[in-house]
Design a protein around this motif. Structure first.
Motif, PDB file in Angstrom:
ATOM      1  N   TYR A   1       0.830  -1.207   0.000  1.00 45.20           N
ATOM      2  CA  TYR A   1       0.000   0.000   0.000  1.00 45.20           C
ATOM      3  C   TYR A   1       0.866   1.258   0.000  1.00 45.20           C
ATOM      4  N   PHE A   2       1.848   1.312   0.876  1.00 42.97           N
ATOM      5  CA  PHE A   2       2.651   2.529   0.956  1.00 42.97           C
ATOM      6  C   PHE A   2       3.612   2.661  -0.225  1.00 42.97           C
ATOM      7  N   SER A   3       3.966   1.553  -0.844  1.00 47.07           N
ATOM      8  CA  SER A   3       4.736   1.646  -2.091  1.00 47.07           C
ATOM      9  C   SER A   3       3.891   2.295  -3.182  1.00 47.07           C
ATOM     10  N   SER A   4       2.602   1.940  -3.222  1.00 47.84           N
ATOM     11  CA  SER A   4       1.708   2.560  -4.204  1.00 47.84           C
ATOM     12  C   SER A   4       1.484   4.036  -3.886  1.00 47.84           C
ATOM     13  N   VAL A   5       1.443   4.379  -2.594  1.00 48.85           N
ATOM     14  CA  VAL A   5       1.328   5.791  -2.199  1.00 48.85           C
ATOM     15  C   VAL A   5       2.555   6.570  -2.673  1.00 48.85           C
ATOM     16  N   LYS A   6       3.725   5.993  -2.470  1.00 50.88           N
ATOM     17  CA  LYS A   6       4.972   6.647  -2.899  1.00 50.88           C
ATOM     18  C   LYS A   6       4.953   6.901  -4.403  1.00 50.88           C
ATOM     19  N   ASP A   7       4.490   5.917  -5.171  1.00 44.79           N
ATOM     20  CA  ASP A   7       4.423   6.072  -6.620  1.00 44.79           C
ATOM     21  C   ASP A   7       3.369   7.108  -7.015  1.00 44.79           C
ATOM     22  N   LYS A   8       2.201   7.040  -6.407  1.00 43.16           N
ATOM     23  CA  LYS A   8       1.104   7.955  -6.757  1.00 43.16           C
ATOM     24  C   LYS A   8       1.486   9.405  -6.521  1.00 43.16           C
ATOM     25  N   TYR A   9       2.157   9.673  -5.396  1.00 42.58           N
ATOM     26  CA  TYR A   9       2.515  11.046  -5.055  1.00 42.58           C
ATOM     27  C   TYR A   9       3.916  11.417  -5.544  1.00 42.58           C
ATOM     28  N   ARG A  10       4.526  10.515  -6.307  1.00 46.02           N
ATOM     29  CA  ARG A  10       5.837  10.756  -6.919  1.00 46.02           C
ATOM     30  C   ARG A  10       6.848  11.235  -5.889  1.00 46.02           C
ATOM     31  N   MET A  11       6.930  10.509  -4.797  1.00 51.44           N
ATOM     32  CA  MET A  11       7.825  10.870  -3.705  1.00 51.44           C
ATOM     33  C   MET A  11       9.266  10.519  -4.070  1.00 51.44           C
ATOM     34  N   LEU A  12      10.121  11.509  -4.054  1.00 48.33           N
ATOM     35  CA  LEU A  12      11.534  11.279  -4.310  1.00 48.33           C
ATOM     36  C   LEU A  12      12.305  11.048  -3.021  1.00 48.33           C
ATOM     37  N   THR A  13      11.875  11.692  -1.949  1.00 47.39           N
ATOM     38  CA  THR A  13      12.509  11.543  -0.645  1.00 47.39           C
ATOM     39  C   THR A  13      11.414  11.496   0.420  1.00 47.39           C
ATOM     40  N   PRO A  14      11.749  11.060   1.638  1.00 44.36           N
ATOM     41  CA  PRO A  14      10.736  11.036   2.700  1.00 44.36           C
ATOM     42  C   PRO A  14      10.120  12.387   3.012  1.00 44.36           C
ATOM     43  N   VAL A  15      10.781  13.467   2.635  1.00 45.11           N
ATOM     44  CA  VAL A  15      10.212  14.801   2.861  1.00 45.11           C
ATOM     45  C   VAL A  15       8.861  14.932   2.162  1.00 45.11           C
ATOM     46  N   ASN A  16       8.681  14.209   1.048  1.00 47.40           N
ATOM     47  CA  ASN A  16       7.438  14.286   0.289  1.00 47.40           C
ATOM     48  C   ASN A  16       6.260  13.616   0.977  1.00 47.40           C
ATOM     49  N   ILE A  17       6.484  12.995   2.140  1.00 50.06           N
ATOM     50  CA  ILE A  17       5.378  12.422   2.914  1.00 50.06           C
ATOM     51  C   ILE A  17       4.353  13.503   3.238  1.00 50.06           C
ATOM     52  N   LYS A  18       4.804  14.738   3.330  1.00 51.13           N
ATOM     53  CA  LYS A  18       3.885  15.839   3.654  1.00 51.13           C
ATOM     54  C   LYS A  18       2.771  15.950   2.617  1.00 51.13           C
ATOM     55  N   ASP A  19       3.037  15.621   1.346  1.00 48.00           N
ATOM     56  CA  ASP A  19       2.019  15.717   0.310  1.00 48.00           C
ATOM     57  C   ASP A  19       0.865  14.760   0.583  1.00 48.00           C
ATOM     58  N   TYR A  20       1.205  13.551   1.005  1.00 53.49           N
ATOM     59  CA  TYR A  20       0.178  12.560   1.328  1.00 53.49           C
ATOM     60  C   TYR A  20      -0.617  12.996   2.552  1.00 53.49           C
ATOM     61  N   ALA A  21       0.100  13.442   3.590  1.00 57.74           N
ATOM     62  CA  ALA A  21      -0.572  13.847   4.828  1.00 57.74           C
ATOM     63  C   ALA A  21      -1.550  14.997   4.574  1.00 57.74           C
ATOM     64  N   GLN A  22      -1.110  15.991   3.818  1.00 54.54           N
ATOM     65  CA  GLN A  22      -1.961  17.151   3.540  1.00 54.54           C
ATOM     66  C   GLN A  22      -3.171  16.761   2.698  1.00 54.54           C
ATOM     67  N   ASP A  23      -2.969  15.855   1.758  1.00 53.02           N
ATOM     68  CA  ASP A  23      -4.070  15.414   0.897  1.00 53.02           C
ATOM     69  C   ASP A  23      -5.092  14.626   1.721  1.00 53.02           C
ATOM     70  N   MET A  24      -4.612  13.743   2.590  1.00 52.22           N
ATOM     71  CA  MET A  24      -5.527  12.974   3.437  1.00 52.22           C
ATOM     72  C   MET A  24      -6.326  13.887   4.346  1.00 52.22           C
ATOM     73  N   PHE A  25      -5.671  14.892   4.912  1.00 54.51           N
ATOM     74  CA  PHE A  25      -6.363  15.809   5.829  1.00 54.51           C
ATOM     75  C   PHE A  25      -7.408  16.618   5.078  1.00 54.51           C
ATOM     76  N   SER A  26      -7.120  16.999   3.846  1.00 59.17           N
ATOM     77  CA  SER A  26      -8.052  17.813   3.068  1.00 59.17           C
ATOM     78  C   SER A  26      -9.335  17.048   2.718  1.00 59.17           C
ATOM     79  N   LYS A  27      -9.276  15.707   2.780  1.00 57.96           N
ATOM     80  CA  LYS A  27     -10.426  14.886   2.409  1.00 57.96           C
ATOM     81  C   LYS A  27     -11.306  14.506   3.602  1.00 57.96           C
ATOM     82  N   LEU A  28     -10.891  14.901   4.805  1.00 57.89           N
ATOM     83  CA  LEU A  28     -11.694  14.556   5.981  1.00 57.89           C
ATOM     84  C   LEU A  28     -12.992  15.350   6.018  1.00 57.89           C
TER      85      LEU A  28
END
Length: 331
Positions: A304-331
């Motif tokens: 699952y998290f490998s697919s998240v990394k691919d979907k959000y085109r994460m190059l480094t762990p710093v890009n985790i913020k993109d997933y977190a912000q997107d998840m929060f925006s959908k609540l």
């Protein structure tokens, strides 16, 4: 960032637009390829509008379909290489035995030939191979500083294979040392995200321990028991443990999860996990309020998290913020 305003020829003014996706097909180098394309529509009149960034994305999607079919390295992976080894595009091209601009062309989107693609794949996958190129080609670099910086990062990458993995308890203590007002609920979710994103970036699991699909999300049972006396109160902050043997890349990942996910409450993180595949698939048809000790399979978490990394085109762990912000925006 894409401009959300575009000129609509029908309305004769600048307006907001919406984007819809569809399965499309197009010809490239004599073959037909299917891909997911995007089309922009004016929010006011509904007519199709031209957005340059979307057209670029569609062209890239077509080329990605070609790359996938023919085993050509992806553009995202190409762009990961200079960052991974802390090397400039021109010096890297020289280390590979190519012209100064060759790698830069591939970095900007040109399609590498099969043999060039295979070499880039090997560089990305094998730090030992890259280090051999760096050592044999260092005379071609224009500065000793570039060589030293790239070598230091590469040596750090190689140390990942030989450094002992931190225990779950060590990671728990590190998270608690960095966070204030973290509850048992949010700690559990943080450990789950660390496990998942660790696998996505490094291809292995950080913890041997399994987590369970409890009513309020993934839980590491022994850690839960350790702090059960706090109930819903914040856990006391602890002194930072000795992490001197922890590879830099692992610490960067821990810090990114702490910064971009631990900032949310336990209930918010619980809501995140309740719409994610690992928790949903493990609980199956169980009613929301029914307790269970079902273990969430590690591989489901990893996939699952490998697919998240691919979907959000994460190059480094710093890009985790993109997933977190997107998840929060959908609540």
């Amino acid at each position: 960032m894409m401009n959300k305003i575009v000129f609509c020829p029908e309305c004769r003014k600048d307006l907001k637009f919406s984007v819809k996706e569809k399965v499309d097909s197009a010809e490239l180098r004599g073959e037909i390829y299917e891909f997911t394309s995007k089309t922009a529509y004016c929010d006011e009149c509904g007519s199709e509008v031209y957005v340059p960034e979307i057209e670029d994305e569609n062209l890239k999607a077509l080329y990605d379909a070609y790359r996938q079919k023919h085993g050509i390295i992806s553009l995202e992976d190409i762009r990961t290489i200079p960052e991974k080894y802390n090397i400039g595009k021109r010096p890297l091209s020289l280390l590979l035995g190519w012209g100064e601009q060759t790698f830069s062309r591939y970095y900007e989107g040109d399609m590498p030939a099969k043999q060039y693609s295979e070499k880039l794949k090997q560089v990305l996958a094998d730090p030992n191979y890259y280090l051999s190129l760096l050592e044999s080609g260092k005379e071609n670099l224009k500065s000793d500083k570039a060589y030293e910086k790239s070598k230091a990062v590469t040596n750090s990458l190689l140390n990942i294979s030989f450094s002992p993995l931190p225990t779950l308890e060590l990671v728990v203590d590190y998270v608690l040392s960095q966070c204030q007002d973290i509850t048992n609920l949010s700690l559990q979710k943080s450990l789950y995200y660390i496990q998942g994103f660790y696998y996505a970036f490094f291809g292995s699991f950080l913890f041997e321990e399994d987590c369970e699909a409890w009513v309020h999300g993934p839980v590491y049972r022994d850690i839960y028991k350790r702090f059960s006396g706090y109930c819903y109160n914040p856990i006391d902050t602890v002194a930072e443990p000795d992490i001197s043997n922890m590879p830099v890349e692992e610490k960067v990942l821990l810090d990114s999860v702490i910064k971009h996910l631990c900032c949310y409450s336990g209930k918010t993180l619980e809501s995140f996990t309740h719409v994610e595949t690992p928790w949903i698939s493990t609980r199956g048809n169980l009613p929301a309020e029914v307790s269970t000790d079902r273990i969430i399979p590690k591989q489901i978490i990893g996939d699952y998290f490998s697919s998240v990394k691919d979907k959000y085109r994460m190059l480094t762990p710093v890009n985790i913020k993109d997933y977190a912000q997107d998840m929060f925006s959908k609540l």
